[in-house]
Scaffold this motif. Structure first.
Motif, PDB file in Angstrom:
ATOM      1  N   LEU A 314      19.086  37.215 -14.500  1.00 48.12           N
ATOM      2  CA  LEU A 314      18.570  37.767 -13.244  1.00 48.12           C
ATOM      3  C   LEU A 314      19.651  38.542 -12.486  1.00 48.12           C
ATOM      4  CD1 LEU A 314      16.396  34.767 -11.987  1.00 48.12           C
ATOM      5  CD2 LEU A 314      15.587  36.933 -12.917  1.00 48.12           C
ATOM      6  N   THR A 318      19.940  42.824 -11.686  1.00 51.97           N
ATOM      7  CA  THR A 318      20.240  43.463 -10.411  1.00 51.97           C
ATOM      8  C   THR A 318      21.324  44.526 -10.578  1.00 51.97           C
ATOM      9  OG1 THR A 318      19.620  41.484  -9.186  1.00 51.97           O
ATOM     10  CG2 THR A 318      21.034  43.054  -8.055  1.00 51.97           C
ATOM     11  N   LEU A 418      16.568  37.838  -4.756  1.00 48.60           N
ATOM     12  CA  LEU A 418      17.348  37.176  -5.797  1.00 48.60           C
ATOM     13  C   LEU A 418      18.203  36.054  -5.192  1.00 48.60           C
ATOM     14  CD1 LEU A 418      18.431  36.919  -8.675  1.00 48.60           C
ATOM     15  CD2 LEU A 418      20.093  38.724  -8.131  1.00 48.60           C
ATOM     16  N   CYS A 441      13.207  29.947 -13.159  1.00 45.48           N
ATOM     17  CA  CYS A 441      14.168  31.040 -13.329  1.00 45.48           C
ATOM     18  C   CYS A 441      14.061  31.648 -14.730  1.00 45.48           C
ATOM     19  CB  CYS A 441      15.589  30.547 -13.073  1.00 45.48           C
ATOM     20  SG  CYS A 441      15.912  30.113 -11.368  1.00 45.48           S
ATOM     21  N   GLN A 463      11.870  43.990  -9.872  1.00 49.82           N
ATOM     22  CA  GLN A 463      12.657  42.928  -9.260  1.00 49.82           C
ATOM     23  C   GLN A 463      11.978  42.381  -8.002  1.00 49.82           C
ATOM     24  OE1 GLN A 463      16.407  43.961  -7.381  1.00 49.82           O
ATOM     25  NE2 GLN A 463      17.356  42.083  -8.145  1.00 49.82           N
ATOM     26  N   CYS A 467      11.140  38.520  -8.617  1.00 46.94           N
ATOM     27  CA  CYS A 467      11.967  37.634  -7.796  1.00 46.94           C
ATOM     28  C   CYS A 467      11.208  37.143  -6.560  1.00 46.94           C
ATOM     29  CB  CYS A 467      13.249  38.347  -7.383  1.00 46.94           C
ATOM     30  SG  CYS A 467      14.424  38.568  -8.735  1.00 46.94           S
TER      31      CYS A 467
END
Length: 489
Positions: A314, A318, A418, A441, A463, A467
């Motif tokens: 994750l 980003t 996040l 997760c 995202q 997230c």
């Protein structure tokens, strides 16, 4: 108490017979009835009786004062201590005294210590600045900077392996067996370094142009193994000292532009210092006495490894999202990565702060609903505090970092979502719900990877959706699971 519980009150009828029950005279007119001895006993023991939560506590007090069942029958006309205790419990209402002050709080920690750990976590990122000459070349087929795939593949392998290894070593330390913890690190740390090297070499496609990136990944794998060992044994300051040549190299690169040989030497100096200190720590603990008894199950550390892999994916999404959106330079991803790394110190302190607030909630709440409100409020406050720190760090990094990305709402929103996922997952993990954290997760990491590879949505929108959903799930689970008093035992 004014005297022993078995003190026989004077016989008001003058019988003088100690082997019979006291005779209660028949009242001749109102106000002339002899007082019940149980009333006198209740008056003397009022404070103790009011504080009792069960009649058995009162019976224990009576028996500890030396009164036998025969004496109770003789003096009070009750069958035994339990019957007398039940009657006393019914006569006196409950009145629990407030404690004389705040009890001990095991969750108070120093903010300075947490910030020091954050610095230790962030400083290894300077290796990408000092060792940039090893990662030169044209972008790869995915448009990523040269050497990205080998380095990232090795990093993910190291994060997964060392997260599980650290949990296993901590489990041995929790049993008081430092020898077994040192043995686990002596065997597991080199194995993890070899695994990271092998994965990085395979990800390079055995390309000669990626030799520098593979060498960098080898050093990265060795450092992760050494840092895990030092952190498990609490040698943060020693690790910080080992990283000083790396910090010196970053300053030199920015101001003096030293030759590549000097940069490589500074990288190797920090690496040698870290590995040497780790080997010394392990060797010292291997001299300690062994402990007999069953040890922790190796399978218990597996969820921690999967959690490390999922959160690593994750975080990399980003960074890669910033690279793909704003350019191919690795410096584009630096502000977000640095902000997340530096925020781990305040995140750790806020995790302890939440647990401290939960202890206070246990003392102050009188109903399950009140305790749930107290813990949910503490969770919201600590989470918002962490997100504020993360946003400030990202804004500062974006402003100070050369060639950094713009600070737009979409990028900041994705980073904060996040951060919510990471902090709530770490909170649940701290309370033993590591399987839940790993599943949520892991599902988010797999979903984001699949969507990014298939391409139906942009990286930023992906995202935000993935997230955001994971943050909602983890926040709801945290409020529900940690709102129960039994979770805080």
């Amino acid at each position: 108490m004014s005297g022993p519980l078995w003190l026989v009150p004077p016989d008001r009828e003058g019988s003088g017979r100690p082997d019979t029950l006291p005779h209660v005279p028949r009242p001749r007119r109102p106000g002339w009835a002899a007082p019940d001895p149980v009333d006198e006993l209740a008056e003397r023991m009022a404070a103790l009786i009011a504080a009792a939560v069960h009649p058995d506590e009162i019976a224990a007090i009576i028996e500890s004062d030396g009164m036998s069942d025969d004496q109770i029958r003789l003096t009070y006309g009750r069958e035994n201590s339990f019957a007398l205790a039940e009657e006393l419990f019914e006569r006196i209402p409950r009145s629990y005294p407030e404690p004389g002050g705040e009890g001990p709080d095991p969750w108070r920690v120093s903010l300075l210590g947490c910030l020091l750990r954050a610095l230790v976590f962030a400083m290894p990122g300077l290796a990408y600045v000092v060792g940039a000459h090893l990662l030169t070349g044209p972008p790869d087929s995915l448009g990523l900077p040269a050497g990205t795939l080998p380095v990232l593949a090795g990093a993910l392998t190291g994060w997964m392996w060392n997260q599980a290894l650290a949990h296993r070593a901590y489990s041995w330390l929790g049993l008081g067996d430092r020898y077994a913890a040192a043995r686990a690190l002596a065997l597991g740390a080199p194995a993890g370094a070899l695994a990271g090297t092998a994965v990085a070499w395979a990800a390079s496609g055995v390309d000669e142009d990626a030799a520098g990136a593979v060498l960098f990944a080898v050093g990265q794998a060795l450092y992760l193994a050494a840092a895990t060992t030092l952190l498990v044994f609490g040698h943060e300051r020693a690790l910080l000292c080992a990283l000083l040549p790396l910090a010196l190299g970053a300053v030199a690169v920015a101001a003096l532009h030293p030759p590549d040989a000097v940069r490589t030497a500074l990288l190797l100096l920090s690496l040698a210092a870290a590995t040497g200190l780790a080997a010394r720590a392990v060797r010292g603990h291997l001299r300690e006495a062994r402990h007999k008894g069953a040890g922790p199950r190796a399978a218990a550390s597996l969820p921690y490894g999967l959690f490390g892999l999922a959160t690593g994916v994750l975080v990399l999404h980003t960074a890669l999202g910033d690279v793909l959106r704003y350019g191919t330079g690795a410096t584009v991803a630096a502000p977000s990565a640095v902000a997340l790394t530096l925020s781990m110190g305040p995140a750790e302190w806020l995790l302890y702060r939440y647990r401290s607030n939960a202890v206070a909630g246990l003392r102050a709440s009188t109903t399950p609903a009140a305790f749930w409100r107290a813990t949910s409020g503490a969770l919201a406050r600590c989470l918002l505090g962490y997100l504020a720190v993360l946003a400030a760090l990202d804004a500062a990094g974006t402003f100070l970092w050369p060639d950094g990305p713009p600070l737009d709402a979409a990028r900041l929103g994705g980073l904060l979502l996040l951060g919510t996922v990471l902090w709530t997952a770490l909170l649940l993990q701290a309370f033993g719900a590591v399987a839940v954290s790993a599943v949520v997760c892991g599902a988010a990491a797999v979903t984001q990877t699949v969507v990014l590879l298939t391409g139906p949505l942009s990286p930023v929108l992906t995202q935000l959706i993935v997230c955001g959903g994971a943050a909602l799930v983890l926040s709801a689970l945290g409020s529900a699971l940690l709102g129960r008093a039994t979770a805080h035992r």
